[in-house]
Design a protein around this motif. Structure first.
Motif, short mmCIF file in Angstrom:
data_model
loop_
_atom_site.label_atom_id
_atom_site.label_comp_id
_atom_site.label_asym_id
_atom_site.label_seq_id
_atom_site.Cartn_x
_atom_site.Cartn_y
_atom_site.Cartn_z
N LEU A 159 -6.16 -12.50 -6.62
CA LEU A 159 -5.53 -12.08 -5.36
C LEU A 159 -6.34 -11.02 -4.62
O LEU A 159 -6.25 -10.92 -3.39
N ASN A 160 -7.13 -10.24 -5.35
CA ASN A 160 -7.90 -9.18 -4.69
C ASN A 160 -8.85 -9.78 -3.66
O ASN A 160 -9.73 -10.55 -4.02
N GLY A 161 -8.62 -9.47 -2.40
CA GLY A 161 -9.49 -9.97 -1.34
C GLY A 161 -9.10 -11.33 -0.79
O GLY A 161 -9.74 -11.83 0.12
N ALA A 162 -8.04 -11.96 -1.35
CA ALA A 162 -7.58 -13.24 -0.79
C ALA A 162 -6.75 -12.99 0.47
O ALA A 162 -6.09 -11.96 0.58
N VAL A 203 5.97 -12.10 -9.23
CA VAL A 203 4.80 -12.80 -8.67
C VAL A 203 4.83 -12.73 -7.15
O VAL A 203 3.82 -12.41 -6.51
N VAL A 204 5.99 -12.99 -6.55
CA VAL A 204 6.05 -12.97 -5.08
C VAL A 204 5.77 -11.55 -4.56
O VAL A 204 5.06 -11.38 -3.56
N GLU A 205 6.25 -10.55 -5.27
CA GLU A 205 5.93 -9.16 -4.88
C GLU A 205 4.43 -8.93 -4.90
O GLU A 205 3.86 -8.31 -4.02
N ARG A 206 3.79 -9.45 -5.94
CA ARG A 206 2.33 -9.27 -6.08
C ARG A 206 1.59 -10.00 -4.96
O ARG A 206 0.62 -9.49 -4.42
N LEU A 207 2.05 -11.20 -4.66
CA LEU A 207 1.40 -11.94 -3.57
C LEU A 207 1.50 -11.13 -2.28
O LEU A 207 0.53 -10.98 -1.54
N ALA A 208 2.71 -10.60 -2.04
CA ALA A 208 2.94 -9.87 -0.78
C ALA A 208 2.07 -8.63 -0.70
O ALA A 208 1.69 -8.19 0.40
N ALA A 209 1.74 -8.05 -1.86
CA ALA A 209 0.92 -6.83 -1.85
C ALA A 209 -0.54 -7.15 -1.51
O ALA A 209 -1.30 -6.26 -1.16
N HIS A 210 -0.92 -8.42 -1.61
CA HIS A 210 -2.33 -8.76 -1.42
C HIS A 210 -2.60 -9.63 -0.20
O HIS A 210 -3.58 -9.42 0.50
N VAL A 211 -1.79 -10.67 0.00
CA VAL A 211 -2.15 -11.66 1.03
C VAL A 211 -1.27 -11.50 2.26
O VAL A 211 -0.24 -10.83 2.25
N ARG A 212 -1.71 -12.16 3.33
CA ARG A 212 -0.99 -12.09 4.61
C ARG A 212 -0.10 -13.32 4.80
O ARG A 212 0.89 -13.30 5.50
N ARG A 213 -0.52 -14.39 4.13
CA ARG A 213 0.05 -15.69 4.47
C ARG A 213 0.30 -16.49 3.20
O ARG A 213 -0.50 -16.47 2.26
N ILE A 214 1.42 -17.24 3.19
CA ILE A 214 1.72 -18.06 2.01
C ILE A 214 2.24 -19.43 2.47
O ILE A 214 3.02 -19.53 3.42
N VAL A 215 1.76 -20.45 1.80
CA VAL A 215 2.30 -21.80 2.00
C VAL A 215 2.88 -22.21 0.65
O VAL A 215 2.19 -22.18 -0.37
#
Ligand SMILES: NC(=O)c1ccc[n+]([C@@H]2O[C@H](COP(=O)([O-])OP(=O)(O)OC[C@H]3O[C@@H](n4cnc5c(N)ncnc54)[C@H](OP(=O)(O)O)[C@@H]3O)[C@@H](O)[C@H]2O)c1
Length: 289
Positions: free
Chosen positions: A59-62, A79-91
């Protein structure tokens, strides 16, 4: 773009679509030996959705993530919290559990899982798109290919149940577009194939493509339960039986989403079968009655 489920049916095809569009791709793989199946230009990370901290290197830099969830639900919040901390967009690869058609409105534990993850994603405020394929054409590989390859009769329940199988490649192409093209934030897309076909007719299409007649014989739900005992959880078996039962005598739900997004007609089941004919080709002579 980080693709999870990267060695799975849809994720693997999403990778090809993204690479084809010139988008740099990272793949999250679960079992490290699967790395060899990915194209050389993909940056590969090993991680496990049941161990949220294992996702950090990927996730770092994604900037965006394609999320496929086939793990138990316990770690979804983390997991969703972690995604939100790193990325701008999710599909997110979900299912048509909100679609008011009997086929999609039967008791379904996957629907509850998908709905829960969608709520988590919405609560993060991330730019999101939800992709909801109906029945994937590729399900027929696991369901019917063994009998067809062996030249046997296909025994299956609810032969009259109608679905509109959607080609995995169309699902992946839509997912990729929504990742790299503008205009899909808050998009919510139910993806189906172009035509309603009974399950028996789908087997017939595979036979046409192979140039031989495949006999379809109805089996009872209980026979299907016994057949599936060692290959699928009973919750999945019951979900399928309920959905097929509800789909008898009902034309399948069909959308124009694939064509709307891709600008090309969705592939037919016949096209899918023709392109996968080798997987159904006989590995022994048909048994004569
Ligand atoms: N089949 C249908 O008709 C249909 C229709 C609508 C929606 N869906 C949804 O589509 C999704 C499945 O997509 P698919 O068919 O592409 O999946 P798939 O072929 O079953 O592949 C699953 C992928 O997830 C990976 N994975 C499994 N457990 C993991 C974990 N704990 N951590 C990280 N990765 C893990 C697998 O890696 P390994 O192989 O290395 O474990 C594999 O790459 C499900 O949510 C399903 O409900 C399916």
């Amino acid at each position: 773009m980080l693709v999870t489920g990267a060695t799975g049916r849809i994720g693997r095809l999403v990778i090809d679509e993204l690479l084809g569009a010139g988008v740099p791709v990272r793949a999250l793989i679960h079992r490290s030996e699967a790395a060899a199946t990915l194209p050389a230009e993909v940056e590969v990370f090993t991680g496990d959705l049941t161990m949220p901290e294992s996702l950090d290197p990927a996730l770092n830099g994604a900037g965006a993530v394609f999320l496929v969830w086939t793990a138990p639900p316990d770690t979804a919040v983390a997991v969703v919290e972690r995604l939100a901390a790193h990325v701008r967009r999710i599909v997110f690869l979900s299912s048509p559990h909100q679609t008011p058609h009997p086929f999609f409105q039967q008791p379904n534990p996957m629907a509850a899982l998908h709905a829960g993850i969608e709520r988590l994603i919405a609560a993060t405020g991330l730019e999101s798109t939800i992709i909801r394929p109906g029945m994937l054409s590729s399900n027929s590989l696991a369901w019917w290919a063994p009998a067809i390859r062996a030249g046997q009769v296909v025994h299956w329940p609810y032969g009259a149940a109608e679905t509109a199988p959607v080609d995995d490649r169309d699902v992946a192409a839509v997912a990729a577009r929504t990742l790299y093209q503008n205009g899909h934030v808050a998009g919510d897309y139910v993806l189906t194939g172009p035509e309603s076909l009974t399950q028996a007719a789908q087997v017939g299409v595979i036979g046409d493509v192979l140039g031989r007649q495949i006999t379809f014989k109805e089996m009872t739900p209980d026979e299907f339960r016994s057949l599936s005992e060692s290959t699928a959880p009973s919750s999945v078996v019951e979900m399928l039986l309920a959905a097929w039962s509800a789909a008898v005598g009902q034309p399948a739900y069909i959308t124009t989403a694939v064509a709307d997004i891709l600008g090309t007609a969705p592939r037919t089941f016949r096209q899918w079968a023709a392109d996968h004919a080798a997987a159904f080709a006989e590995d022994s002579k048909p048994r004569r009655p």
